[in-house]
Design a protein around this motif. Structure first.
Motif, PDB file in Angstrom:
ATOM      1  N   TYR A   2       7.286  18.294  -9.751  1.00 28.62           N
ATOM      2  CA  TYR A   2       7.423  18.025  -8.325  1.00 28.62           C
ATOM      3  C   TYR A   2       8.756  17.313  -8.052  1.00 28.62           C
ATOM      4  CZ  TYR A   2       5.401  13.774 -10.231  1.00 28.62           C
ATOM      5  OH  TYR A   2       5.153  12.680 -11.028  1.00 28.62           O
ATOM      6  N   LEU A   3       9.187  17.399  -6.785  1.00 24.41           N
ATOM      7  CA  LEU A   3      10.485  16.846  -6.376  1.00 24.41           C
ATOM      8  C   LEU A   3      10.401  15.340  -6.148  1.00 24.41           C
ATOM      9  CD1 LEU A   3      11.351  19.546  -3.683  1.00 24.41           C
ATOM     10  CD2 LEU A   3      12.251  19.429  -6.016  1.00 24.41           C
ATOM     11  N   HIS A   4      11.523  14.674  -6.170  1.00 19.49           N
ATOM     12  CA  HIS A   4      11.654  13.252  -5.826  1.00 19.49           C
ATOM     13  C   HIS A   4      10.615  12.365  -6.495  1.00 19.49           C
ATOM     14  CE1 HIS A   4      13.947  15.265  -2.780  1.00 19.49           C
ATOM     15  NE2 HIS A   4      12.878  15.720  -2.177  1.00 19.49           N
ATOM     16  N   PRO A   5      10.468  12.446  -7.818  1.00 16.36           N
ATOM     17  CA  PRO A   5       9.429  11.610  -8.435  1.00 16.36           C
ATOM     18  C   PRO A   5       9.667  10.127  -8.181  1.00 16.36           C
ATOM     19  CG  PRO A   5      10.732  12.778 -10.093  1.00 16.36           C
ATOM     20  CD  PRO A   5      11.236  13.228  -8.765  1.00 16.36           C
ATOM     21  N   LEU A   6       8.582   9.373  -8.052  1.00 13.02           N
ATOM     22  CA  LEU A   6       8.671   7.911  -7.909  1.00 13.02           C
ATOM     23  C   LEU A   6       8.879   7.332  -9.303  1.00 13.02           C
ATOM     24  CD1 LEU A   6       5.599   6.924  -5.707  1.00 13.02           C
ATOM     25  CD2 LEU A   6       7.990   6.840  -5.050  1.00 13.02           C
ATOM     26  N   ALA A   7       9.779   6.348  -9.423  1.00 17.03           N
ATOM     27  CA  ALA A   7      10.036   5.775 -10.745  1.00 17.03           C
ATOM     28  C   ALA A   7       8.766   5.131 -11.297  1.00 17.03           C
ATOM     29  CB  ALA A   7      11.152   4.753 -10.652  1.00 17.03           C
ATOM     30  N   THR A  33       0.835  -1.210   0.000  1.00 18.18           N
ATOM     31  CA  THR A  33       0.000   0.000   0.000  1.00 18.18           C
ATOM     32  C   THR A  33       0.864   1.252   0.000  1.00 18.18           C
ATOM     33  OG1 THR A  33      -1.746  -1.144   1.203  1.00 18.18           O
ATOM     34  CG2 THR A  33      -1.749   1.249   1.353  1.00 18.18           C
ATOM     35  N   LEU A  34       0.434   2.216  -0.812  1.00 17.60           N
ATOM     36  CA  LEU A  34       1.094   3.528  -0.857  1.00 17.60           C
ATOM     37  C   LEU A  34       0.073   4.602  -0.507  1.00 17.60           C
ATOM     38  CD1 LEU A  34       3.607   5.263  -1.833  1.00 17.60           C
ATOM     39  CD2 LEU A  34       2.458   5.379  -4.046  1.00 17.60           C
ATOM     40  N   ILE A  35       0.531   5.560   0.283  1.00 20.35           N
ATOM     41  CA  ILE A  35      -0.311   6.731   0.549  1.00 20.35           C
ATOM     42  C   ILE A  35       0.415   7.905  -0.071  1.00 20.35           C
ATOM     43  CG2 ILE A  35      -1.335   8.236   2.320  1.00 20.35           C
ATOM     44  CD1 ILE A  35      -0.324   4.812   3.381  1.00 20.35           C
ATOM     45  N   VAL A  36      -0.110   8.425  -1.150  1.00 18.39           N
ATOM     46  CA  VAL A  36       0.516   9.570  -1.803  1.00 18.39           C
ATOM     47  C   VAL A  36      -0.401  10.775  -1.618  1.00 18.39           C
ATOM     48  CG1 VAL A  36      -0.317   8.716  -4.041  1.00 18.39           C
ATOM     49  CG2 VAL A  36       1.353  10.500  -4.016  1.00 18.39           C
ATOM     50  N   TYR A  37       0.208  11.897  -1.239  1.00 13.97           N
ATOM     51  CA  TYR A  37      -0.650  13.041  -0.928  1.00 13.97           C
ATOM     52  C   TYR A  37       0.098  14.345  -1.158  1.00 13.97           C
ATOM     53  CZ  TYR A  37       2.086  13.685   3.333  1.00 13.97           C
ATOM     54  OH  TYR A  37       3.126  13.900   4.209  1.00 13.97           O
ATOM     55  N   PHE A  38      -0.689  15.392  -1.341  1.00 17.61           N
ATOM     56  CA  PHE A  38      -0.171  16.754  -1.329  1.00 17.61           C
ATOM     57  C   PHE A  38      -0.884  17.484  -0.205  1.00 17.61           C
ATOM     58  CE2 PHE A  38      -1.109  21.171  -2.552  1.00 17.61           C
ATOM     59  CZ  PHE A  38       0.176  21.670  -2.404  1.00 17.61           C
ATOM     60  N   SER A  39      -0.162  18.391   0.448  1.00 19.77           N
ATOM     61  CA  SER A  39      -0.744  19.155   1.541  1.00 19.77           C
ATOM     62  C   SER A  39       0.095  20.417   1.705  1.00 19.77           C
ATOM     63  CB  SER A  39      -0.694  18.298   2.812  1.00 19.77           C
ATOM     64  OG  SER A  39      -1.361  18.912   3.876  1.00 19.77           O
ATOM     65  N   ARG A  40      -0.529  21.515   2.064  1.00 20.08           N
ATOM     66  CA  ARG A  40       0.209  22.787   2.092  1.00 20.08           C
ATOM     67  C   ARG A  40       0.206  23.383   3.495  1.00 20.08           C
ATOM     68  NH1 ARG A  40      -2.271  27.512   1.764  1.00 20.08           N
ATOM     69  NH2 ARG A  40      -0.922  29.321   1.442  1.00 20.08           N
ATOM     70  N   THR A  41       1.310  24.089   3.829  1.00 14.54           N
ATOM     71  CA  THR A  41       1.335  24.834   5.086  1.00 14.54           C
ATOM     72  C   THR A  41       1.360  26.333   4.774  1.00 14.54           C
ATOM     73  OG1 THR A  41       3.736  24.663   5.122  1.00 14.54           O
ATOM     74  CG2 THR A  41       2.529  23.055   6.428  1.00 14.54           C
ATOM     75  N   GLY A  42       1.208  27.135   5.791  1.00 15.82           N
ATOM     76  CA  GLY A  42       1.190  28.589   5.598  1.00 15.82           C
ATOM     77  C   GLY A  42      -0.208  29.120   5.872  1.00 15.82           C
ATOM     78  N   GLU A  43      -0.485  30.301   5.343  1.00 20.51           N
ATOM     79  CA  GLU A  43      -1.814  30.882   5.564  1.00 20.51           C
ATOM     80  C   GLU A  43      -2.874  30.079   4.822  1.00 20.51           C
ATOM     81  OE1 GLU A  43      -0.825  35.665   5.735  1.00 20.51           O
ATOM     82  OE2 GLU A  43      -2.060  34.857   4.133  1.00 20.51           O
ATOM     83  N   PRO A  86       7.620  25.709  -4.330  1.00 17.90           N
ATOM     84  CA  PRO A  86       6.573  25.556  -3.311  1.00 17.90           C
ATOM     85  C   PRO A  86       5.465  26.596  -3.491  1.00 17.90           C
ATOM     86  CG  PRO A  86       8.759  25.707  -2.310  1.00 17.90           C
ATOM     87  CD  PRO A  86       8.922  26.032  -3.761  1.00 17.90           C
ATOM     88  N   TYR A  87       4.265  26.220  -3.096  1.00 16.81           N
ATOM     89  CA  TYR A  87       3.174  27.202  -3.146  1.00 16.81           C
ATOM     90  C   TYR A  87       3.429  28.289  -2.112  1.00 16.81           C
ATOM     91  CZ  TYR A  87       0.658  24.374  -6.400  1.00 16.81           C
ATOM     92  OH  TYR A  87       0.320  23.705  -7.545  1.00 16.81           O
TER      93      TYR A  87
END
Ligand SMILES: Cc1cc2nc3c(=O)[nH]c(=O)nc-3n(C[C@H](O)[C@H](O)[C@H](O)COP(=O)(O)O)c2cc1C
Length: 168
Positions: free
Chosen positions: A75-80, A3-13, A51-52
Motif C-alpha cells: 500500500y501507498l504512504h505507509p506510516l512509519a 487517536t488514529l482512524i485507519v481504514y480501507f474503502s473502495r469506490t467503483g461498482e 488500486p482495486y
C-alpha cells in the motif's frame, strides 16, 4: 491520548442490496470520517499500490485470490509506526466475511502491544463476520474493543449508533 482512524474503502461498482451500483465515495470512508469528526482523531486511508478494479467482477476475482492465499498487498504512504497513537479505530468493508488483505498487510506491518483497537466495518449483512475472531489472532497484545458494523447502504443513518459505541 492520541487517536488514529485507519481504514480501507473502495469506490467503483459494488453490489448494494443485491444490485450493482456505482459508488463515488466508499461506505467505510463515510463511517471513518464521522468517527474522525466525533473523536478529533487523525485519518489515514489505506490505498493499495495497485488500486482495486472499479469493475465489480474483476475486484471479486482479484480479492478472492488474495484472500485464498492470504497475500501481502503493498500500500501507498505507509506510516512509519503507530507509536504516537494509543487508540486506533480500524475500518474496512467486509470482504469474504473478513477484512481485505490490504488491511491484513497493514496489521502485519505494525506493533500492536498496548494499543486499544476499535474495529468497524460496513457490509451487506451489517455484521463483522469472521473479522473479529481473525483480529483477535492478528492484533497481538492489543486491547480489542467491541466492534461496530452496519450495512453500507445505511451509513448516512448511523450517528446515534456511532455515538453509543465510540469510546466504549
Ligand atoms: C470483493 C468483495 C467481497 C465482499 N464480501 C462480502 C461479504 O463476505 N459479506 C458481506 O456482507 N458483504 C460483502 N461485500 C460487500 C461490502 O462489504 C459492502 O458493499 C461494503 O459496504 C463496501 O464498503 P466500501 O464502500 O467502503 O468499500 C463484498 C464486497 C466486495 C467488493
Amino acid at each position: 491520548m492520541k487517536t488514529l482512524i485507519v481504514y480501507f474503502s473502495r469506490t467503483g461498482e459494488n453490489s448494494v442490496n443485491g444490485e450493482i451500483e456505482i459508488i463515488t465515495k466508499g461506505f467505510t470512508e463515510v463511517v471513518a470520517e464521522k468517527i474522525a469528526k466525533k473523536t478529533g482523531g487523525d485519518l489515514f486511508k489505506l490505498e493499495p499500490e495497485i488500486p482495486y478494479p472499479a469493475n465489480y467482477e474483476e475486484c471479486v476475482k482479484r480479492s478472492r485470490i488474495e484472500d485464498q492465499y492470504n497475500e501481502k498487498v503493498p500500500y501507498l504512504h505507509p506510516l512509519a509506526s503507530l507509536d504516537e497513537y494509543d487508540v486506533i479505530y480500524l475500518g474496512f468493508p467486509c470482504w469474504w466475511r473478513t477484512y481485505p488483505r490490504v488491511v491484513a498487510s497493514f496489521i502485519r506491518d505494525h506493533a500492536w502491544v498496548g494499543k486499544t483497537v476499535y474495529p468497524f466495518a460496513t457490509n451487506e449483512e451489517g455484521a463483522l463476520g469472521l473479522a473479529e475472531m481473525e483480529l483477535r489472532g492478528a492484533l497481538r497484545g492489543a486491547i480489542i474493543k467491541k466492534g461496530f458494523a452496519c450495512k453500507g447502504s445505511e451509513v448516512n443513518n448511523i450517528d446515534d449508533k456511532l455515538d453509543n459505541w465510540i469510546g466504549k
